[in-house]
Design a protein around this motif. Sequence first.
Motif, PDB file in Angstrom:
ATOM      1  N   PRO A 179      27.181  25.668  61.575  1.00 19.24           N
ATOM      2  CA  PRO A 179      26.005  26.422  61.125  1.00 19.24           C
ATOM      3  C   PRO A 179      24.983  26.603  62.250  1.00 19.24           C
ATOM      4  O   PRO A 179      24.839  25.740  63.119  1.00 19.24           O
ATOM      5  CB  PRO A 179      25.426  25.552  60.014  1.00 19.24           C
ATOM      6  N   THR A 180      24.305  27.736  62.223  1.00 12.99           N
ATOM      7  CA  THR A 180      23.220  27.999  63.170  1.00 12.99           C
ATOM      8  C   THR A 180      21.988  28.408  62.369  1.00 12.99           C
ATOM      9  O   THR A 180      22.096  28.891  61.235  1.00 12.99           O
ATOM     10  CB  THR A 180      23.578  29.144  64.136  1.00 12.99           C
ATOM     11  N   MET A 181      20.831  28.210  62.953  1.00 13.38           N
ATOM     12  CA  MET A 181      19.589  28.606  62.275  1.00 13.38           C
ATOM     13  C   MET A 181      19.562  30.121  62.047  1.00 13.38           C
ATOM     14  O   MET A 181      19.087  30.576  61.022  1.00 13.38           O
ATOM     15  CB  MET A 181      18.367  28.171  63.088  1.00 13.38           C
ATOM     16  N   GLN A 182      20.069  30.882  63.001  1.00  8.15           N
ATOM     17  CA  GLN A 182      20.095  32.344  62.880  1.00  8.15           C
ATOM     18  C   GLN A 182      20.895  32.775  61.654  1.00  8.15           C
ATOM     19  O   GLN A 182      20.450  33.618  60.880  1.00  8.15           O
ATOM     20  CB  GLN A 182      20.696  32.957  64.163  1.00  8.15           C
ATOM     21  N   ARG A 183      22.095  32.212  61.483  1.00 12.19           N
ATOM     22  CA  ARG A 183      22.935  32.574  60.331  1.00 12.19           C
ATOM     23  C   ARG A 183      22.312  32.103  59.020  1.00 12.19           C
ATOM     24  O   ARG A 183      22.348  32.814  58.018  1.00 12.19           O
ATOM     25  CB  ARG A 183      24.333  31.983  60.491  1.00 12.19           C
ATOM     26  N   GLU A 184      21.748  30.904  59.001  1.00  8.12           N
ATOM     27  CA  GLU A 184      21.092  30.402  57.790  1.00  8.12           C
ATOM     28  C   GLU A 184      19.945  31.317  57.390  1.00  8.12           C
ATOM     29  O   GLU A 184      19.803  31.691  56.233  1.00  8.12           O
ATOM     30  CB  GLU A 184      20.576  28.975  57.995  1.00  8.12           C
ATOM     31  N   LYS A 185      19.117  31.663  58.353  1.00  9.32           N
ATOM     32  CA  LYS A 185      17.968  32.523  58.071  1.00  9.32           C
ATOM     33  C   LYS A 185      18.410  33.884  57.549  1.00  9.32           C
ATOM     34  O   LYS A 185      17.861  34.395  56.578  1.00  9.32           O
ATOM     35  CB  LYS A 185      17.126  32.692  59.333  1.00  9.32           C
ATOM     36  N   LYS A 186      19.434  34.455  58.181  1.00 10.59           N
ATOM     37  CA  LYS A 186      19.906  35.773  57.754  1.00 10.59           C
ATOM     38  C   LYS A 186      20.552  35.710  56.370  1.00 10.59           C
ATOM     39  O   LYS A 186      20.502  36.675  55.616  1.00 10.59           O
ATOM     40  CB  LYS A 186      20.899  36.339  58.766  1.00 10.59           C
TER      41      LYS A 186
END
Length: 59
Positions: free
Chosen positions: A21-28
Motif C-alpha cells: 500500500p502507498t499513501m497515494q493509492r489510499e488517498k485516491k
Amino acid sequence: MASNGDKTGTFLGIPYNWNRPTMQREKKTWWDPENDKFVVPRAYGWGYAFNLATFSRKK
C-alpha cells in the motif's frame, strides 16, 4: 481469477490488491473526485471501499 504471481485481480467476483500500500493509492481510493462511483475496489486487501468525494458533488 488472476494467474499465479499476480497481486491484483478478482476472486469470486470480489476484487483484491496485495501490492504494497502507498499513501497515494489510499488517498485516491477514499477521495477521487474524478471517479463517479461510490463503491470502489480497496487500495490494499480484499473487498471494497467508499469514494467519499461523491458526497461533495452538487446534484
